[in-house]
Write an enzyme that holds these catalytic residues in place. Structure first.
Site, PDB file in Angstrom:
ATOM      1  N   ARG A  18      65.014  21.188  49.776  1.00  0.00           N
ATOM      2  CA  ARG A  18      65.027  21.569  48.353  1.00  0.00           C
ATOM      3  C   ARG A  18      63.616  22.052  47.935  1.00  0.00           C
ATOM      4  O   ARG A  18      63.389  23.237  47.738  1.00  0.00           O
ATOM      5  CB  ARG A  18      65.466  20.360  47.496  1.00  0.00           C
ATOM      6  CG  ARG A  18      66.000  20.735  46.131  1.00  0.00           C
ATOM      7  CD  ARG A  18      64.936  21.011  45.108  1.00  0.00           C
ATOM      8  NE  ARG A  18      64.043  19.873  44.892  1.00  0.00           N
ATOM      9  CZ  ARG A  18      62.926  19.967  44.191  1.00  0.00           C
ATOM     10  NH1 ARG A  18      62.568  21.106  43.648  1.00  0.00           N
ATOM     11  NH2 ARG A  18      62.160  18.919  44.045  1.00  0.00           N
ATOM     12  N   ASP A  19      62.684  21.140  47.864  1.00  0.00           N
ATOM     13  CA  ASP A  19      61.347  21.455  47.356  1.00  0.00           C
ATOM     14  C   ASP A  19      60.662  22.512  48.234  1.00  0.00           C
ATOM     15  O   ASP A  19      60.052  23.462  47.736  1.00  0.00           O
ATOM     16  CB  ASP A  19      60.530  20.153  47.335  1.00  0.00           C
ATOM     17  CG  ASP A  19      59.325  20.202  46.419  1.00  0.00           C
ATOM     18  OD1 ASP A  19      58.796  21.293  46.186  1.00  0.00           O
ATOM     19  OD2 ASP A  19      58.898  19.138  45.958  1.00  0.00           O
ATOM     20  N   HIS A 214      55.489  11.001  44.882  1.00  0.00           N
ATOM     21  CA  HIS A 214      55.684  12.378  45.368  1.00  0.00           C
ATOM     22  C   HIS A 214      54.321  13.055  45.280  1.00  0.00           C
ATOM     23  O   HIS A 214      53.838  13.356  44.193  1.00  0.00           O
ATOM     24  CB  HIS A 214      56.721  13.069  44.479  1.00  0.00           C
ATOM     25  CG  HIS A 214      57.031  14.487  44.851  1.00  0.00           C
ATOM     26  ND1 HIS A 214      58.231  14.876  45.395  1.00  0.00           N
ATOM     27  CD2 HIS A 214      56.290  15.617  44.768  1.00  0.00           C
ATOM     28  CE1 HIS A 214      58.226  16.187  45.606  1.00  0.00           C
ATOM     29  NE2 HIS A 214      57.046  16.667  45.233  1.00  0.00           N
ATOM     30  N   HIS A 216      51.356  15.921  46.578  1.00  0.00           N
ATOM     31  CA  HIS A 216      51.059  17.225  47.166  1.00  0.00           C
ATOM     32  C   HIS A 216      49.662  17.174  47.770  1.00  0.00           C
ATOM     33  O   HIS A 216      48.787  16.473  47.267  1.00  0.00           O
ATOM     34  CB  HIS A 216      51.140  18.321  46.101  1.00  0.00           C
ATOM     35  CG  HIS A 216      52.558  18.707  45.776  1.00  0.00           C
ATOM     36  ND1 HIS A 216      52.881  19.892  45.165  1.00  0.00           N
ATOM     37  CD2 HIS A 216      53.731  18.082  46.003  1.00  0.00           C
ATOM     38  CE1 HIS A 216      54.198  19.965  45.014  1.00  0.00           C
ATOM     39  NE2 HIS A 216      54.736  18.878  45.509  1.00  0.00           N
ATOM     40  N   CYS A 247      51.097  25.924  49.816  1.00  0.00           N
ATOM     41  CA  CYS A 247      50.547  25.879  48.471  1.00  0.00           C
ATOM     42  C   CYS A 247      49.946  27.239  48.148  1.00  0.00           C
ATOM     43  O   CYS A 247      48.985  27.658  48.777  1.00  0.00           O
ATOM     44  CB  CYS A 247      49.482  24.806  48.358  1.00  0.00           C
ATOM     45  SG  CYS A 247      48.724  24.854  46.725  1.00  0.00           S
ATOM     46  N   ASN A 256      53.960  19.888  49.500  1.00  0.00           N
ATOM     47  CA  ASN A 256      54.272  18.469  49.711  1.00  0.00           C
ATOM     48  C   ASN A 256      53.552  17.957  50.943  1.00  0.00           C
ATOM     49  O   ASN A 256      53.290  18.705  51.886  1.00  0.00           O
ATOM     50  CB  ASN A 256      55.776  18.300  49.933  1.00  0.00           C
ATOM     51  CG  ASN A 256      56.586  18.726  48.729  1.00  0.00           C
ATOM     52  OD1 ASN A 256      56.559  18.080  47.709  1.00  0.00           O
ATOM     53  ND2 ASN A 256      57.267  19.855  48.850  1.00  0.00           N
TER      54      ASN A 256
HETATM   55 ZN    ZN Z   1      56.769  18.660  45.600  1.00  0.00          ZN
END
Ligand code: ZN
Length: 316
Positions: A18-19, A214, A216, A247, A256
């Site tokens: 997903r992310d 969560h 990053h 990123c 992530n």
């Molecule tokens: Zn994320």
């Protein structure tokens, strides 16, 4: 959302499908997504966020989420998560059989308006609608509802985000009926002292409803922030295989944190994840094959495991 098996100390929740995939413009074919998710399950992942029920016009990468959920929901021992922005998305996710719905709520007003088109207060109201839908279903057919509060540690638009505002939002979400409320460092602004402090305050405010970390790795603080959150008692962490999605603001940095490196760190620290690192590296090969040339990050896949390494869960 499913209870943690006794053989696991820390739940690693894979958000790559997903992310990760929604942050890149290329589209992974549906069959490849399903194969990847099955390989992740075979490696021992017990939570996988497989897609989002959003407008296919906005995110064509996620147009097949219903099909992906239906093909993976019966995998033994795996909680299948799907992101839903509103009631309509929740209805679609429930129809497809997702076990747990995750909803986006941002602590930053500007980020919230830009990202999901509503204020944080309006986002909480949408979450309450989804919780009411959940409660209207027969027991046994109710999905879990989770929120990770994004920009909890700072925002690229607003800068610093007051901690009290994050906690007020968490309490409002708890009242709305959310079963797990985590904190997301969407911007990669967080540092370990801040993470330890904010998660400690979150636990004091909402107790067992305090959810996942969560993080990053935009500024290289990802795994340090995990350790700080562990010290505050956090037991679930999101991560993405190969740091997929990267990123855009920091070339060479992952978005992530990388699942492979996170699992290695936890197992090396004596914390059982239930995940087989070799299986994880094998699943990574499927991503490579499905998205040739897409940058994948992580140290463990390149450097390998230390000589004589024994995971906390015992030799496999
Ligand atoms: Zn994320």
């Amino acid at each position: 959302m499913a209870p943690k098996p006794h053989s696991i100390d820390i739940v690693v929740s894979e958000v790559g499908p997903r992310d990760g995939l929604q942050s890149i413009s290329r589209i992974m074919p549906t069959a490849a997504k399903i194969g990847w998710i099955k390989a992740l399950a075979a490696a021992g992942l017990s939570e996988i966020e497989v897609g989002s029920f959003v407008s296919p016009k906005r995110l064509p990468q996620m147009a097949d989420t219903g099909e992906v959920v239906r093909a993976t929901r019966a995998l033994a021992g795996v909680d299948i998560l799907a992101l839903v922005p509103n009631l309509h998305g929740a209805q679609d996710a429930i129809a497809a059989g997702a076990h747990t719905l995750t909803m986006p709520v941002s602590a930053s007003r500007e980020h919230s308006l830009k990202n999901i088109g509503v204020t944080p207060e309006e986002a909480v109201a949408k979450v309450a609608e989804v919780c009411a839908l959940r409660d209207s279903l027969p027991a046994g057919a109710r999905p879990g509802v989770e929120v990770g509060i994004s920009t909890a540690f700072g925002c690229t638009l607003e800068g610093a985000v007051p901690e009290d505002r994050v906690l007020t939002l968490a309490v409002a979400l708890a009242r709305a009926g959310v079963q797990s409320i985590g904190l997301s460092d969407t911007s990669g602004y967080g540092n370990p002292a801040q993470v330890r402090r904010l998660f400690t305050r979150l636990k004091a405010e909402i107790g067992p409803l305090a959810g996942a970390g969560h993080f990053h790795n935009t500024r290289g603080q990802g795994l340090a922030n995990v350790v700080a959150a562990l010290e505050a008692g956090v037991t679930t962490f999101d991560a993405s295989q190969g740091g997929l999605g990267g990123c855009p603001y920091a070339p060479g940095a992952t978005g992530n944190i990388v699942t492979e490196d996170l699992v290695f760190m936890l197992e090396a620290m004596g914390l059982r994840t239930g995940i087989d690192i070799a299986g994880l590296v094998a699943a990574r090969e499927l991503v490579k094959a499905a998205l040739p040339g897409e940058p994948l990050y992580g140290h463990i896949p390149d450097a390998g495991l230390p000589k004589g390494f024994t995971p906390a869960g015992g030799a496999t």
